[in-house]
Write a protein that holds these residues in place. Structure first.
Motif, PDB file in Angstrom:
ATOM      1  N   LEU A  39       0.822  -1.202   0.000  1.00 18.08           N
ATOM      2  CA  LEU A  39       0.000   0.000   0.000  1.00 18.08           C
ATOM      3  C   LEU A  39       0.861   1.259   0.000  1.00 18.08           C
ATOM      4  O   LEU A  39       0.562   2.227  -0.708  1.00 18.08           O
ATOM      5  CB  LEU A  39      -0.943  -0.021   1.206  1.00 18.08           C
ATOM      6  N   LEU A  40       1.958   1.234   0.751  1.00 17.15           N
ATOM      7  CA  LEU A  40       2.885   2.370   0.753  1.00 17.15           C
ATOM      8  C   LEU A  40       3.498   2.577  -0.628  1.00 17.15           C
ATOM      9  O   LEU A  40       3.604   3.713  -1.109  1.00 17.15           O
ATOM     10  CB  LEU A  40       3.996   2.153   1.781  1.00 17.15           C
ATOM     11  N   VAL A  41       3.899   1.486  -1.273  1.00 21.19           N
ATOM     12  CA  VAL A  41       4.503   1.585  -2.605  1.00 21.19           C
ATOM     13  C   VAL A  41       3.477   2.111  -3.609  1.00 21.19           C
ATOM     14  O   VAL A  41       3.774   3.005  -4.402  1.00 21.19           O
ATOM     15  CB  VAL A  41       5.085   0.226  -3.057  1.00 21.19           C
ATOM     16  N   LEU A  42       2.272   1.592  -3.555  1.00 21.03           N
ATOM     17  CA  LEU A  42       1.194   2.044  -4.438  1.00 21.03           C
ATOM     18  C   LEU A  42       0.967   3.546  -4.267  1.00 21.03           C
ATOM     19  O   LEU A  42       0.882   4.294  -5.244  1.00 21.03           O
ATOM     20  CB  LEU A  42      -0.084   1.260  -4.113  1.00 21.03           C
ATOM     21  N   SER A  43       0.906   3.973  -3.016  1.00 15.81           N
ATOM     22  CA  SER A  43       0.695   5.384  -2.707  1.00 15.81           C
ATOM     23  C   SER A  43       1.865   6.251  -3.187  1.00 15.81           C
ATOM     24  O   SER A  43       1.667   7.330  -3.740  1.00 15.81           O
ATOM     25  CB  SER A  43       0.505   5.543  -1.196  1.00 15.81           C
ATOM     26  N   ALA A  44       3.074   5.774  -2.983  1.00 16.37           N
ATOM     27  CA  ALA A  44       4.258   6.533  -3.397  1.00 16.37           C
ATOM     28  C   ALA A  44       4.279   6.755  -4.907  1.00 16.37           C
ATOM     29  O   ALA A  44       4.595   7.848  -5.376  1.00 16.37           O
ATOM     30  CB  ALA A  44       5.527   5.819  -2.948  1.00 16.37           C
ATOM     31  N   ILE A  45       3.943   5.726  -5.655  1.00 13.99           N
ATOM     32  CA  ILE A  45       3.923   5.860  -7.118  1.00 13.99           C
ATOM     33  C   ILE A  45       2.816   6.821  -7.530  1.00 13.99           C
ATOM     34  O   ILE A  45       3.024   7.720  -8.337  1.00 13.99           O
ATOM     35  CB  ILE A  45       3.717   4.488  -7.801  1.00 13.99           C
ATOM     36  N   TYR A  46       1.647   6.645  -6.954  1.00 13.64           N
ATOM     37  CA  TYR A  46       0.477   7.456  -7.310  1.00 13.64           C
ATOM     38  C   TYR A  46       0.700   8.938  -6.986  1.00 13.64           C
ATOM     39  O   TYR A  46       0.326   9.813  -7.771  1.00 13.64           O
ATOM     40  CB  TYR A  46      -0.753   6.931  -6.575  1.00 13.64           C
ATOM     41  N   ASP A  47       1.315   9.213  -5.842  1.00 19.02           N
ATOM     42  CA  ASP A  47       1.495  10.597  -5.399  1.00 19.02           C
ATOM     43  C   ASP A  47       2.770  11.246  -5.918  1.00 19.02           C
ATOM     44  O   ASP A  47       2.997  12.432  -5.678  1.00 19.02           O
ATOM     45  CB  ASP A  47       1.492  10.659  -3.869  1.00 19.02           C
ATOM     46  N   SER A  48       3.597  10.490  -6.627  1.00 17.21           N
ATOM     47  CA  SER A  48       4.866  11.016  -7.110  1.00 17.21           C
ATOM     48  C   SER A  48       4.650  12.139  -8.115  1.00 17.21           C
ATOM     49  O   SER A  48       3.910  11.996  -9.078  1.00 17.21           O
ATOM     50  CB  SER A  48       5.688   9.896  -7.751  1.00 17.21           C
ATOM     51  N   LYS A  49       5.319  13.245  -7.869  1.00 16.24           N
ATOM     52  CA  LYS A  49       5.218  14.411  -8.760  1.00 16.24           C
ATOM     53  C   LYS A  49       6.343  14.432  -9.797  1.00 16.24           C
ATOM     54  O   LYS A  49       6.312  15.186 -10.747  1.00 16.24           O
ATOM     55  CB  LYS A  49       5.274  15.709  -7.950  1.00 16.24           C
ATOM     56  N   ARG A  91      20.993   2.490 -15.547  1.00 11.32           N
ATOM     57  CA  ARG A  91      20.999   1.413 -14.554  1.00 11.32           C
ATOM     58  C   ARG A  91      19.774   1.480 -13.641  1.00 11.32           C
ATOM     59  O   ARG A  91      19.347   0.478 -13.101  1.00 11.32           O
ATOM     60  CB  ARG A  91      22.270   1.475 -13.699  1.00 11.32           C
ATOM     61  N   ARG A  92      19.243   2.678 -13.466  1.00  9.22           N
ATOM     62  CA  ARG A  92      18.060   2.860 -12.614  1.00  9.22           C
ATOM     63  C   ARG A  92      16.819   2.901 -13.483  1.00  9.22           C
ATOM     64  O   ARG A  92      16.881   3.228 -14.660  1.00  9.22           O
ATOM     65  CB  ARG A  92      18.196   4.148 -11.807  1.00  9.22           C
ATOM     66  N   LYS A  93      15.681   2.555 -12.862  1.00  9.02           N
ATOM     67  CA  LYS A  93      14.439   2.492 -13.634  1.00  9.02           C
ATOM     68  C   LYS A  93      13.381   3.420 -13.062  1.00  9.02           C
ATOM     69  O   LYS A  93      13.285   3.592 -11.854  1.00  9.02           O
ATOM     70  CB  LYS A  93      13.911   1.061 -13.667  1.00  9.02           C
ATOM     71  N   THR A  94      12.619   3.984 -13.972  1.00  4.64           N
ATOM     72  CA  THR A  94      11.476   4.805 -13.613  1.00  4.64           C
ATOM     73  C   THR A  94      10.251   3.906 -13.524  1.00  4.64           C
ATOM     74  O   THR A  94      10.064   3.019 -14.363  1.00  4.64           O
ATOM     75  CB  THR A  94      11.228   5.889 -14.689  1.00  4.64           C
ATOM     76  N   ILE A  95       9.432   4.134 -12.518  1.00  5.29           N
ATOM     77  CA  ILE A  95       8.234   3.327 -12.314  1.00  5.29           C
ATOM     78  C   ILE A  95       7.022   4.149 -12.730  1.00  5.29           C
ATOM     79  O   ILE A  95       6.839   5.270 -12.269  1.00  5.29           O
ATOM     80  CB  ILE A  95       8.093   2.937 -10.831  1.00  5.29           C
ATOM     81  N   CYS A  96       6.208   3.578 -13.611  1.00  4.88           N
ATOM     82  CA  CYS A  96       4.979   4.235 -14.061  1.00  4.88           C
ATOM     83  C   CYS A  96       3.833   3.235 -14.005  1.00  4.88           C
ATOM     84  O   CYS A  96       4.030   2.045 -14.250  1.00  4.88           O
ATOM     85  CB  CYS A  96       5.118   4.731 -15.497  1.00  4.88           C
ATOM     86  N   PHE A  97       2.655   3.746 -13.711  1.00  6.39           N
ATOM     87  CA  PHE A  97       1.477   2.903 -13.757  1.00  6.39           C
ATOM     88  C   PHE A  97       1.073   2.617 -15.190  1.00  6.39           C
ATOM     89  O   PHE A  97       1.214   3.470 -16.066  1.00  6.39           O
ATOM     90  CB  PHE A  97       0.276   3.581 -13.081  1.00  6.39           C
ATOM     91  N   TYR A 104      -6.525   1.099 -10.688  1.00  3.88           N
ATOM     92  CA  TYR A 104      -6.493   0.321  -9.448  1.00  3.88           C
ATOM     93  C   TYR A 104      -6.041   1.197  -8.277  1.00  3.88           C
ATOM     94  O   TYR A 104      -6.665   1.222  -7.219  1.00  3.88           O
ATOM     95  CB  TYR A 104      -5.568  -0.882  -9.615  1.00  3.88           C
ATOM     96  N   ALA A 105      -4.942   1.922  -8.471  1.00 11.25           N
ATOM     97  CA  ALA A 105      -4.411   2.787  -7.415  1.00 11.25           C
ATOM     98  C   ALA A 105      -5.419   3.863  -7.036  1.00 11.25           C
ATOM     99  O   ALA A 105      -5.629   4.138  -5.850  1.00 11.25           O
ATOM    100  CB  ALA A 105      -3.098   3.417  -7.866  1.00 11.25           C
ATOM    101  N   LYS A 106      -6.045   4.458  -8.036  1.00 16.65           N
ATOM    102  CA  LYS A 106      -7.041   5.503  -7.777  1.00 16.65           C
ATOM    103  C   LYS A 106      -8.190   4.952  -6.926  1.00 16.65           C
ATOM    104  O   LYS A 106      -8.618   5.584  -5.965  1.00 16.65           O
ATOM    105  CB  LYS A 106      -7.573   6.047  -9.102  1.00 16.65           C
ATOM    106  N   THR A 107      -8.654   3.766  -7.263  1.00 23.31           N
ATOM    107  CA  THR A 107      -9.759   3.134  -6.524  1.00 23.31           C
ATOM    108  C   THR A 107      -9.346   2.823  -5.093  1.00 23.31           C
ATOM    109  O   THR A 107     -10.052   3.183  -4.139  1.00 23.31           O
ATOM    110  CB  THR A 107     -10.203   1.842  -7.244  1.00 23.31           C
ATOM    111  N   LYS A 111     -10.456   4.985  -1.648  1.00 19.09           N
ATOM    112  CA  LYS A 111     -11.132   4.229  -0.591  1.00 19.09           C
ATOM    113  C   LYS A 111     -10.398   4.413   0.745  1.00 19.09           C
ATOM    114  O   LYS A 111     -11.019   4.631   1.787  1.00 19.09           O
ATOM    115  CB  LYS A 111     -11.179   2.753  -1.001  1.00 19.09           C
ATOM    116  N   LEU A 112      -9.071   4.338   0.717  1.00 19.03           N
ATOM    117  CA  LEU A 112      -8.266   4.531   1.920  1.00 19.03           C
ATOM    118  C   LEU A 112      -8.454   5.935   2.477  1.00 19.03           C
ATOM    119  O   LEU A 112      -8.684   6.114   3.674  1.00 19.03           O
ATOM    120  CB  LEU A 112      -6.782   4.290   1.618  1.00 19.03           C
ATOM    121  N   ARG A 113      -8.371   6.927   1.614  1.00 17.27           N
ATOM    122  CA  ARG A 113      -8.472   8.316   2.072  1.00 17.27           C
ATOM    123  C   ARG A 113      -9.879   8.629   2.578  1.00 17.27           C
ATOM    124  O   ARG A 113     -10.039   9.395   3.515  1.00 17.27           O
ATOM    125  CB  ARG A 113      -8.032   9.245   0.961  1.00 17.27           C
ATOM    126  N   LYS A 114     -10.877   8.010   1.970  1.00 18.83           N
ATOM    127  CA  LYS A 114     -12.244   8.186   2.459  1.00 18.83           C
ATOM    128  C   LYS A 114     -12.383   7.591   3.846  1.00 18.83           C
ATOM    129  O   LYS A 114     -12.984   8.189   4.740  1.00 18.83           O
ATOM    130  CB  LYS A 114     -13.235   7.544   1.499  1.00 18.83           C
TER     131      LYS A 114
END
Length: 120
Positions: A39-49, A91-97, A104-107, A111-114
């Motif tokens: 859940l932390l990883v999902l949130s980190a990716i989703y909220d990444s600016k 050597r490093r990778k960018t993570i994108c949904f 999925y992350a939005k849903t 739900k978590l924030r609600k």
């Protein structure tokens, strides 16, 4: 001496509150088919600016890089994320949904924030 005692009392209150929130967070994640770290990883990716990397997630949430890596591999197998070499450091990778992952992350996160707003 009194200031030290007051500080220790405040610190203990902080730790107690942190542990209670952590426990609730873990229970919520489990009830929704995730681990707390997923859940932390999902949130980190989703909220990444900016570019999201394994290292940034690991540092932000104090989750070992190996744990983040295993979660990302699982998300990749599920078709939720794509990992692409960074332009500046191959050597490093960018993570994108993927579109599926973004939805999925939005849903999940809405739900978590609600549920978090219901606690206030």
């Amino acid at each position: 001496m009194i200031k030290n005692i007051q500080f220790m009392e405040q610190l203990n209150q902080y730790y107690t509150t942190w542990q209670e929130w952590n426990c609730m967070y873990e229970e919520w994640a489990k009830a929704n088919g995730l681990s707390a770290n997923s859940l932390l990883v999902l949130s980190a990716i989703y909220d990444s600016k900016e570019e999201c990397t394994q290292k940034k997630i690991s540092q932000r949430w104090l989750v070992p890089k190996q744990t983040v890596n295993m979660i990302l591999k699982d998300f990749e197998k599920q078709g939720l994320v794509e990992l692409s070499p960074m332009r500046t450091d191959k050597r490093r990778k960018t993570i994108c949904f993927t579109p599926k992952g973004k939805e999925y992350a939005k849903t999940i996160l809405s739900k978590l924030r609600k549920s978090g707003n219901e606690c206030n």
